[in-house]
Design an enzyme around this catalytic site. Structure first.
Site, PDB file in Angstrom:
ATOM      1  CD  GLU A  72      52.715-114.507 167.682  1.00 16.29           C
ATOM      2  OE1 GLU A  72      53.779-114.896 167.729  1.00 16.29           O
ATOM      3  OE2 GLU A  72      52.366-113.548 167.930  1.00 16.29           O
ATOM      4  CG  HIS A  90      48.066-116.355 169.138  1.00 17.23           C
ATOM      5  ND1 HIS A  90      47.618-115.964 170.409  1.00 17.23           N
ATOM      6  CD2 HIS A  90      48.226-115.782 168.591  1.00 17.23           C
ATOM      7  CE1 HIS A  90      48.338-114.590 170.435  1.00 17.23           C
ATOM      8  NE2 HIS A  90      48.658-114.324 169.237  1.00 17.23           N
ATOM      9  CG  HIS A  92      45.396-110.889 169.205  1.00 20.53           C
ATOM     10  ND1 HIS A  92      45.624-110.121 168.282  1.00 20.53           N
ATOM     11  CD2 HIS A  92      46.322-111.945 169.365  1.00 20.53           C
ATOM     12  CE1 HIS A  92      47.116-110.436 167.904  1.00 20.53           C
ATOM     13  NE2 HIS A  92      47.524-111.527 168.735  1.00 20.53           N
ATOM     14  CG  HIS A 152      50.236-111.205 172.141  1.00 18.55           C
ATOM     15  ND1 HIS A 152      51.661-111.546 171.747  1.00 18.55           N
ATOM     16  CD2 HIS A 152      49.386-111.407 171.353  1.00 18.55           C
ATOM     17  CE1 HIS A 152      51.535-111.853 170.412  1.00 18.55           C
ATOM     18  NE2 HIS A 152      50.194-111.720 170.111  1.00 18.55           N
TER      19      HIS A 152
END
Length: 215
Positions: A72, A90, A92, A152
């Site tokens: 990413e 980031h 999940h 996502h």
């Protein structure tokens, strides 16, 4: 960059401990000038060592480290190019991913949404690690501290890893409140006027004068 690489390990472990990531999912980065330290690809965040975290320049060239950077990384670099962020987180996380898979935005049902910029946009779906996803996330973050990524997860930014991580915790909490509220009824969304009143209140806190001493 040594301190930033150490912090990536610290907050990576915290993300895993709090259940914000599982396995090798999720990634973090931090910027110092023209260099960015990022978590590596394929290494669980709770097992990171500082030397595992590669350092790149803003064009994406590796300048230090033996492991491949997170897949990413293009999104992280796009965020740095478009914002004044010094850190990107980031994850999940469960509730953020639930909202990102069902909604076009997370509405402000709690005034703490203002800490993220109000309603949280959901970036259009694109395959991970692609320029298309990087562009969608960059657009969704305009004027915000957080965005959701369709089907996502979530992404947050801050002036430090600590602040970006706290924004991630808040994003997950807001998503959980919204999802749980849906199980009870229709969540009430705060109006622009109500949110404006919160901002006014924040800048005019109540006064509590000290009681004068007895004569």
């Amino acid at each position: 960059m040594e301190e930033l690489r150490r912090q990536l390990c610290e907050y990576g472990r915290r993300a895993a401990d709090l259940g914000l990531v599982i396995g090798t999912s999720g990634n973090l980065s931090a910027r110092d000038g023209d260099l960015v330290a990022v978590t590596p690809s394929g290494v669980p965040l709770d097992r990171l060592r500082p030397e595992d975290c590669p350092v790149l320049d803003l064009e994406g060239f590796i300048v230090e480290g033996d492991l491949a950077p997170s897949s990413e990384t293009p999104t992280h670099l796009a965020v740095y190019a478009a914002t004044g962020a010094q850190a990107v987180v980031h994850t999940h996380s469960v509730f953020a991913t639930v909202v990102a898979s069902t909604m076009t935005e997370l509405p402000p049902i709690h005034y703490n949404s203002l800490l993220l910029g109000g309603a949280v946009r959901v970036a259009a779906y694109a395959t991970y690690g692609t320029p298309e996803l990087a562009a969608a996330v960059r657009e969704a973050l305009t004027g915000k501290q957080a965005a959701l990524m369709a089907n996502h997860g979530g992404i947050t930014i801050g002036t430090s890893l600590e602040k970006a991580f706290e924004a991630t915790r808040l994003l997950e909490w807001l998503c959980e409140v919204y999802v749980r509220a849906l199980g009870v009824g229709t969540p009430a969304v705060l109006t622009e006027a109500q949110l404006a009143d919160v901002i006014t209140r924040a800048f005019t806190p109540p006064e509590h004068p000290r009681r004068p001493p007895f004569a």
